[in-house]
Design an enzyme around this catalytic site. Structure first.
Site, PDB file in Angstrom:
ATOM      1  N   SER A   1       0.838  -1.194   0.000  1.00 18.66           N
ATOM      2  CA  SER A   1       0.000   0.000   0.000  1.00 18.66           C
ATOM      3  C   SER A   1       0.880   1.254   0.000  1.00 18.66           C
ATOM      4  O   SER A   1       1.810   1.378   0.784  1.00 18.66           O
ATOM      5  CB  SER A   1      -0.900  -0.031   1.238  1.00 18.66           C
ATOM      6  OG  SER A   1      -1.735   1.078   1.205  1.00 18.66           O
ATOM      7  N   GLY A   2       0.574   2.156  -0.903  1.00 19.91           N
ATOM      8  CA  GLY A   2       1.323   3.412  -0.970  1.00 19.91           C
ATOM      9  C   GLY A   2       2.574   3.322  -1.813  1.00 19.91           C
ATOM     10  O   GLY A   2       3.342   4.271  -1.901  1.00 19.91           O
TER      11      GLY A   2
ATOM     12  N   THR B   1      -1.558   2.486  -7.932  1.00 13.31           N
ATOM     13  CA  THR B   1      -2.671   3.171  -8.608  1.00 13.31           C
ATOM     14  C   THR B   1      -2.134   4.224  -9.578  1.00 13.31           C
ATOM     15  O   THR B   1      -2.603   4.355 -10.707  1.00 13.31           O
ATOM     16  CB  THR B   1      -3.597   3.797  -7.562  1.00 13.31           C
ATOM     17  OG1 THR B   1      -4.023   2.761  -6.678  1.00 13.31           O
ATOM     18  CG2 THR B   1      -4.809   4.426  -8.209  1.00 13.31           C
TER      19      THR B   1
ATOM     20  N   ASN C   1      -1.164   5.635   3.021  1.00 13.49           N
ATOM     21  CA  ASN C   1      -1.401   6.280   1.733  1.00 13.49           C
ATOM     22  C   ASN C   1      -2.628   7.160   1.860  1.00 13.49           C
ATOM     23  O   ASN C   1      -3.682   6.712   2.295  1.00 13.49           O
ATOM     24  CB  ASN C   1      -1.629   5.176   0.676  1.00 13.49           C
ATOM     25  CG  ASN C   1      -1.805   5.745  -0.709  1.00 13.49           C
ATOM     26  OD1 ASN C   1      -1.901   6.949  -0.890  1.00 13.49           O
ATOM     27  ND2 ASN C   1      -1.830   4.861  -1.689  1.00 13.49           N
TER      28      ASN C   1
ATOM     29  N   SER D   1      -5.503   5.703  -0.613  1.00 21.27           N
ATOM     30  CA  SER D   1      -5.312   4.255  -0.697  1.00 21.27           C
ATOM     31  C   SER D   1      -6.553   3.595  -1.304  1.00 21.27           C
ATOM     32  O   SER D   1      -7.677   3.883  -0.910  1.00 21.27           O
ATOM     33  CB  SER D   1      -5.064   3.706   0.700  1.00 21.27           C
ATOM     34  OG  SER D   1      -4.849   2.328   0.614  1.00 21.27           O
ATOM     35  N   SER D   2      -6.308   2.714  -2.271  1.00 17.62           N
ATOM     36  CA  SER D   2      -7.449   1.998  -2.857  1.00 17.62           C
ATOM     37  C   SER D   2      -7.906   0.960  -1.848  1.00 17.62           C
ATOM     38  O   SER D   2      -7.132   0.116  -1.429  1.00 17.62           O
ATOM     39  CB  SER D   2      -7.026   1.293  -4.137  1.00 17.62           C
ATOM     40  OG  SER D   2      -6.162   2.098  -4.875  1.00 17.62           O
TER      41      SER D   2
ATOM     42  N   GLY E   1      -2.245  -3.459  -2.161  1.00 15.47           N
ATOM     43  CA  GLY E   1      -0.950  -4.082  -1.890  1.00 15.47           C
ATOM     44  C   GLY E   1      -0.938  -4.802  -0.551  1.00 15.47           C
ATOM     45  O   GLY E   1      -1.894  -4.724   0.228  1.00 15.47           O
TER      46      GLY E   1
ATOM     47  N   GLU F   1      -0.510  -5.632   3.081  1.00 16.29           N
ATOM     48  CA  GLU F   1      -0.725  -4.702   4.197  1.00 16.29           C
ATOM     49  C   GLU F   1      -0.359  -5.328   5.525  1.00 16.29           C
ATOM     50  O   GLU F   1      -0.789  -6.440   5.838  1.00 16.29           O
ATOM     51  CB  GLU F   1      -2.192  -4.253   4.231  1.00 16.29           C
ATOM     52  CG  GLU F   1      -2.498  -3.228   3.158  1.00 16.29           C
ATOM     53  CD  GLU F   1      -3.916  -2.693   3.226  1.00 16.29           C
ATOM     54  OE1 GLU F   1      -4.713  -3.219   4.021  1.00 16.29           O
ATOM     55  OE2 GLU F   1      -4.207  -1.744   2.466  1.00 16.29           O
TER      56      GLU F   1
HETATM   57  N1  LIG Z   1       4.907   8.274 -10.141  1.00 18.27           N
HETATM   58  C1  LIG Z   1       4.583   9.019  -9.082  1.00 18.27           C
HETATM   59  N2  LIG Z   1       4.920  10.319  -9.067  1.00 18.27           N
HETATM   60  C2  LIG Z   1       4.598  11.113  -8.052  1.00 18.27           C
HETATM   61  N3  LIG Z   1       3.943  10.705  -6.968  1.00 18.27           N
HETATM   62  C3  LIG Z   1       3.596   9.395  -6.875  1.00 18.27           C
HETATM   63  C4  LIG Z   1       3.881   8.508  -7.952  1.00 18.27           C
HETATM   64  N4  LIG Z   1       3.406   7.296  -7.607  1.00 18.27           N
HETATM   65  C5  LIG Z   1       2.825   7.447  -6.384  1.00 18.27           C
HETATM   66  N5  LIG Z   1       2.946   8.707  -5.938  1.00 18.27           N
HETATM   67  C6  LIG Z   1       2.454   9.247  -4.684  1.00 18.27           C
HETATM   68  O1  LIG Z   1       2.213   8.188  -3.812  1.00 18.27           O
HETATM   69  C7  LIG Z   1       0.868   8.158  -3.367  1.00 18.27           C
HETATM   70  C8  LIG Z   1       0.380   6.763  -3.283  1.00 18.27           C
HETATM   71  O2  LIG Z   1       0.303   6.195  -4.521  1.00 18.27           O
HETATM   72  P1  LIG Z   1      -0.766   5.101  -4.892  1.00 18.27           P
HETATM   73  O3  LIG Z   1      -0.589   4.830  -6.339  1.00 18.27           O
HETATM   74  O4  LIG Z   1      -2.100   5.566  -4.477  1.00 18.27           O
HETATM   75  O5  LIG Z   1      -0.323   3.892  -4.054  1.00 18.27           O
HETATM   76  P2  LIG Z   1      -0.960   2.451  -4.003  1.00 18.27           P
HETATM   77  O6  LIG Z   1      -2.066   2.450  -5.036  1.00 18.27           O
HETATM   78  O7  LIG Z   1       0.113   1.551  -4.326  1.00 18.27           O
HETATM   79  O8  LIG Z   1      -1.475   2.318  -2.642  1.00 18.27           O
HETATM   80  C9  LIG Z   1       0.121   8.937  -4.392  1.00 18.27           C
HETATM   81  O9  LIG Z   1      -1.000   9.554  -3.817  1.00 18.27           O
HETATM   82  C10 LIG Z   1       1.155   9.953  -4.847  1.00 18.27           C
HETATM   83  O10 LIG Z   1       1.151  11.049  -3.972  1.00 18.27           O
HETATM   84 MG   LIG Z   2      -3.936   2.125  -4.910  1.00 15.28          MG
END
Ligand SMILES: Nc1ncnc2c1ncn2[C@@H]1O[C@H](COP(=O)(O)OP(=O)(O)O)[C@@H](O)[C@H]1O
Ligand SMILES: [Mg+2]
Length: 1013
Positions: free
Chosen positions: A107-108, A112, A157, A160-161, A351, A353
């Site tokens: 997660s984070g 996404t 996050n 977070s999804s 992811g 957790e």
């Molecule tokens: N390529 C990226 N560039 C900039 N910030 C990112 C990037 N990927 C993730 N982040 C930051 O990390 C946070 C969490 O990403 P997210 O994709 O929601 O994580 P996950 O889906 O794996 O839990 C996002 O809200 C964003 O702020």
């Molecule tokens: Mg996500």
């Protein structure tokens, strides 16, 4: 091998871990850190992309970058998620291989975000057009909607999804997106009623309260204040960098784009509001006489057991919300769903957790991650090694951790944790979380990855980190301690039938739709499948789905726990690298081959690099590839020949091939271009030549025409010259004469006509006929007159020719008379009609004149009686007048005695008057014998005849001179001695018709002549 590579040149650290030297965990982490410090967040392991979450925006996600990576080779540019997306898209579009992009990480870690990057890249590079753009928009806009309802802030996050999402994007044959299907996995619905500390409920609640207009809120009977709602945690209601109000507008807009109707949006919001308000329902405990606690909704008369009341309320809220969420996904699918063509799946699932307190949700999520790891292992590690064996490539086995055993612990049909949980839930009798844990302790005690204080296995009996109410599982990604509390309930996921029936009875159509089991007509006494069972089933479907597709991996790593940029926590990264099995991944890659390809497509792709295989190779593909490799002098250690594939050890070698191919394609393009240009030039040339022939033909024709013109002109000139010459020579025969001839002919014709005409119109033959036809032409004037004359002469001649000699003589005399007297003497006209008889006396017959006659020597030409005028009185005496050939004789009338005979030669002239008298004087030659008696003045009735004959005879006499005839009204007459003048005057009428002569004096005799009328 001098090959220009961007992947390998100017690299920070190494872009592809396969090339890392020496390979150790430290160097691996060090390489990641090095690259992370230089903003290189992506690194490859072969074709797998490792993505580090930068926690800040980097300038590497813009349209320019998209263009840079578009249609480029995977190893050509520095590692990027776009390179992977491009590779997947192109192999989908060009090779018809369905793709899936598996994004994993805790997660984070950025899953996404990564999934959004992939989707936006594909949207940018695929076709354009109104319809395509609409589809793209719908696909992209489904994200904000689902994120609003399915994402929440967690400690790890902020976005977070809280559900798993797998999206199939569907393309047509040319690679344009047609639509998609979204599958959602297990929404973390417990979050609706309760959130761990520092976390929030789903975004949509906060968005609605902050973003909706006052009007909307009023309609929904909501208050903007978060604190008024029990279900909204207050401690982290506002999140840094999250603008709920703005996001609300984004969501509403997205819903509209995706295709939600106005009333659908309204219904959805009403349900969200209902959930919020559901949380505010409070119950009041009431003691009943039977000893049980009952409760009733404040001020309302509904009763039930107090604790159960809250439980039921929350269950309803959770169900309402999760069903709403599923409905949303279904609704979106309705908008974007199409029949399947080519598919690219993007999996963004929650992811791994590990929280302080982990419950059923974490258990499920981590199970899902185990399954994903499993598939990763299957497809990359095991499958790879197995392929080498299959292909007969020499291979030393690489050890890696296979998590199949953990999956088995969870999902085994008989002894799996999920199976036992289901069993507990279905078992009659008292079922609690404790009885479930007991069961686990019994059955899973011996499992290597199961840890519990009270398990039969006494290994953990002294482990104080393990509370009695918990069990621990050694996941592939680490140990996780789960609290058994709530497992049974959450798995059951039961909703009181009353509630679902009540919901079904609602007036609200959407609510009614969400609780179909509440329909009394469809009462189903069978228990609904448990949450665990459903999840296991859907994960199973997902796995089978993924296995049919070509996987592309993005492995997300979070560099720190603080959501902070620039911080790289070694231990955290190391942990993730370990459990993600990245080291093993690299090892397998390194031990093996970076690239493999079946012989046929390989030969097809590179055959142009060798003369023997280009353009066609007739033998088996493998031999072709061997020939090709030998020809290209690729070092033998760089590749191996498998049974059906060639294995290329190094990306460099592959890239060498690719580079050569690219050059070769350029050469081929040049060749095609050359031939085309040659063809074009030749066609053009031929056309020009053809045109030139046409032009020259025309020109020649023109020239020839000109020549012909000159020639004909020459001929004309020549003909004129010749004509001129000929004419000059023959002019006499031609031009001058022709006219003349025609003229002559015409004239002749005219003349002929004229003459013929004249012939028929000639006047009578009478010489005195004065008539003469009219002249037809002026020019005939002369002729006409002439002819008239001629004709006249001719007819006169004719007339004359009828005459006898005597008659002729008569006429001759008459003629002479006319010559002498015509127009000179007035007497003449009266004489014309009187014939000249000559002998008036019949002298030869009359006996009276016999003597006289005999006295005449010559024949008497004329005999007549005349008056001899006396000079004395003017009276006349009758005398016979005779004329012979030689002389004139005057004799007495009575006696016939000759009184005077005058030889003709003695006569010199005769004088007569101009008047109508018969007087004439015979003048004698002076000195002659006859002249003695003087001249004779005579008068006769036949004066004209007498004078004429006299004149004739005198003329014919041999020796006589011409007798002069003198005609005048006054003449002298020589009488014996003297001359007497005889004068003729116009007589007075009293004298009557007779002429009288009177002597006036001695010298004058006057004759008066009566005037002739
Ligand atoms: N390529 C990226 N560039 C900039 N910030 C990112 C990037 N990927 C993730 N982040 C930051 O990390 C946070 C969490 O990403 P997210 O994709 O929601 O994580 P996950 O889906 O794996 O839990 C996002 O809200 C964003 O702020
Ligand atoms: Mg996500």
């Amino acid at each position: 091998m001098e090959v220009k590579t961007s992947l390998l040149d100017n690299m920070i650290g190494v872009g592809d871990m396969v090339l890392l030297e020496p390979l150790s965990e430290d160097s691996f982490i060090e390489n990641l850190r090095n690259r992370f410090d230089h903003n290189e967040i992506y690194t490859y392991i072969g074709s797998v992309v490792i993505s580090m979450n930068p926690y800040r925006s980097l300038p590497i996600f813009n349209p320019d970058k998209v263009e840079e990576y578009r249609n480029r080779n995977f190893y050509e540019l520095s590692p990027h998620i776009y390179a992977l997306a491009d590779e997947a898209y192109r192999s989908l579009r060009d090779q018809d291989k369905d793709q899936c992009i598996l994004i994993t990480g805790e997660s984070g870690a950025g899953k996404t975000e990564a999934s959004k990057l992939v989707m936006s890249y594909v949207a940018a590079v695929c076709g354009k057009g109104q319809e395509v753009n609409k589809v793209k928009e719908q696909l992209l806009q489904s994200n904000p909607v689902l994120e609003a309802f399915g994402n929440a802030k967690t400690v790890r996050n902020d976005n977070s999804s809280r559900f798993g999402k797998y999206m199939d994007i569907e393309f047509d044959f040319k690679g344009d997106p047609l639509g998609g299907v979204i599958s959602n996995y297990l929404l973390e619905k417990s979050r609706v009623v309760k959130q761990p500390r520092g976390e929030r409920n789903f975004h949509v609640f906060y968005q609605l309260l902050s973003g909706a207009s006052d009007d909307t809120l009023k309609k929904l009977k909501l208050d903007r204040d978060f604190s008024k709602y029990n279900y909204l945690s207050l401690d982290s209601a506002a999140v840094n960098g999250l603008d709920d109000a703005a996001n609300f507008r984004t969501v509403k807009n997205a819903m509209q784009i995706v295709g939600f109707m106005e009333d659908e949006v309204q219904s959805v919001l009403e349900l969200v509001a209902a959930v919020l308000k559901l949380g505010n329902i409070e119950f009041k405990p009431e003691s009943r006489c039977n000893g049980t606690d009952e409760s009733r909704i404040k001020d309302k008369n509904v009763t039930c057991v107090y604790l159960q009341a809250y439980y039921a309320r929350d269950a309803l809220a959770k169900n309402l919300y999760s069903r709403l969420f599923s409905w949303l996904v279904t609704r979106i699918n309705e908008s974007i769903k199409v029949t399947r063509h080519k598919v690219m799946g993007v999996l963004d699932i929650y992811g791994f957790e590990i929280f302080e307190e982990n419950s059923f949700e974490q258990f499920i999520i981590n199970y899902c991650n185990e399954k994903l790891q499993q598939i990763f292992i299957e497809l990359t590690l095991r499958e790879e090694q197995e392929e080498y064996i299959r292909e007969g490539i020499e291979w030393t086995n690489i050890e890696y951790f296979n998590n199949a055993i953990i999956c088995d612990l969870i999902e085994n049909h008989q002894s799996g944790i999920l199976a036992m949980l289901d069993e507990e839930c279905l078992r009659p009798g008292t079922v609690t979380d404790e009885t479930f844990l007991d069961k686990l302790n019994t059955i899973c005690a011996e499992h290597q990855h199961f840890e519990s204080r009270l398990s039969k296995n006494s290994k953990y009996i002294t482990d104080h980190s393990l509370p009695h109410t918990c069990f621990r599982i050694q996941h592939y990604a680490g140990k996780v301690l789960y609290r058994a509390e709530g497992f049974v309930d959450k798995n059951n996921d039961l909703l009181y039938r009353d509630l679902s029936q009540a919901m079904y009875k609602a007036n609200h159509s959407l609510i009614k739709q969400l609780f179909p089991e509440g329909n009394p007509a469809k009462v189903n006494l069978k228990r609904p499948p448990t949450a665990g069972f459903q999840f296991k089933a859907s994960v199973g479907t997902l796995m089978r789905n993924l296995q049919t597709k070509n996987p592309n991996y993005i492995r997300c790593i979070k560099p720190n726990d603080k959501k902070a940029s620039h911080i790289f926590t070694d231990s955290l990264v190391c942990h993730q690298v370990r459990y993600l099995g990245l080291m093993e991944n690299v090892r397998v890659r390194r031990a093996g081959y970076a690239f493999r390809q079946a012989y046929e497509p390989c030969l097809e792709r590179y055959k142009m690099l060798c003369k023997r295989t280009w353009p066609h190779w007739s033998g088996p593909a493998r031999e072709g590839v061997e020939v090709l490799m030998a020809d290209l002098k690729v070092p033998a250690e760089e590749f191996s020949y498998g049974r059906s594939k060639i294995f290329i050890r190094n990306p460099r070698s592959l890239f060498f091939l690719e580079e050569r191919r690219r050059q070769c394609l350029q050469n081929l393009a040049t060749l095609i271009q050359k031939i085309y240009r040659g063809w074009k030039c030749r066609t053009h040339f031929l056309l020009l030549k053809k045109s030139q022939i046409v032009v020259s033909a025309w020109y020649r024709r023109y020239q020839q025409k000109k020549y012909k013109k000159i020639k004909s002109a020459t001929t004309v000139v020549q003909s004129y010259t010749r004509g001129w010459q000929v004419r000059r020579e023959y002019r006499k025969f031609f031009r001058a004469n022709a006219g003349k001839k025609i003229y002559d002919f015409t004239i002749q014709r005219i003349m002929q006509k004229y003459f013929l005409g004249l012939k028929s119109t000639l006047p009578s033959m009478s010489p005195i006929d004065k008539s003469w036809p009219a002249r037809p032409y002026l020019f005939l004037d002369g002729v006409h007159t002439e002819l008239r004359t001629v004709f006249h002469h001719w007819r006169c001649k004719k007339y004359r020719s009828q005459f006898t000699e005597e008659k002729k003589a008569v006429y001759e005399e008459k003629l002479e008379a006319s010559e002498i007297f015509k127009d000179k003497k007035a007497l003449y006209p009266s004489s014309v009609s009187q014939p000249f008889r000559g002998d008036y006396l019949e002298i030869s017959k009359n006996p009276k004149y016999q003597k006289l006659n005999s006295a005449m020597e010559e024949k008497v030409l004329l005999a007549d009686v005349v008056n001899k005028i006396n000079r004395a009185n003017g009276k006349g005496t009758a005398r016979i007048f005779l004329l012979t050939k030689n002389s004139v004789v005057l004799a007495d009338q009575k006696t016939g005695q000759v009184k005077a005979s005058v030889p003709l030669p003695d006569l010199t002239s005769v004088s007569v008057s101009t008047q109508s008298d018969g007087f004439f004087a015979l003048k004698l030659k002076e000195g002659s014998a006859s002249a003695i008696k003087g001249d004779f003045l005579l008068s006769s009735e036949h004066l004209i005849e007498i004078i004429t004959k006299l004149h004739r005879t005198g003329a014919t006499a041999a020796d006589s001179e011409q007798l002069n005839i003198d005609i005048s009204d006054e003449f002298l007459v020589q009488f014996k001695h003297d001359k007497v003048c005889v004068k003729f005057i116009q007589g007075a009428p009293k004298n009557g018709n007779s002429v009288s002569c009177k002597r006036k004096n001695n010298r004058l005799l006057e004759v008066s002549v009566p005037t002739t009328a």
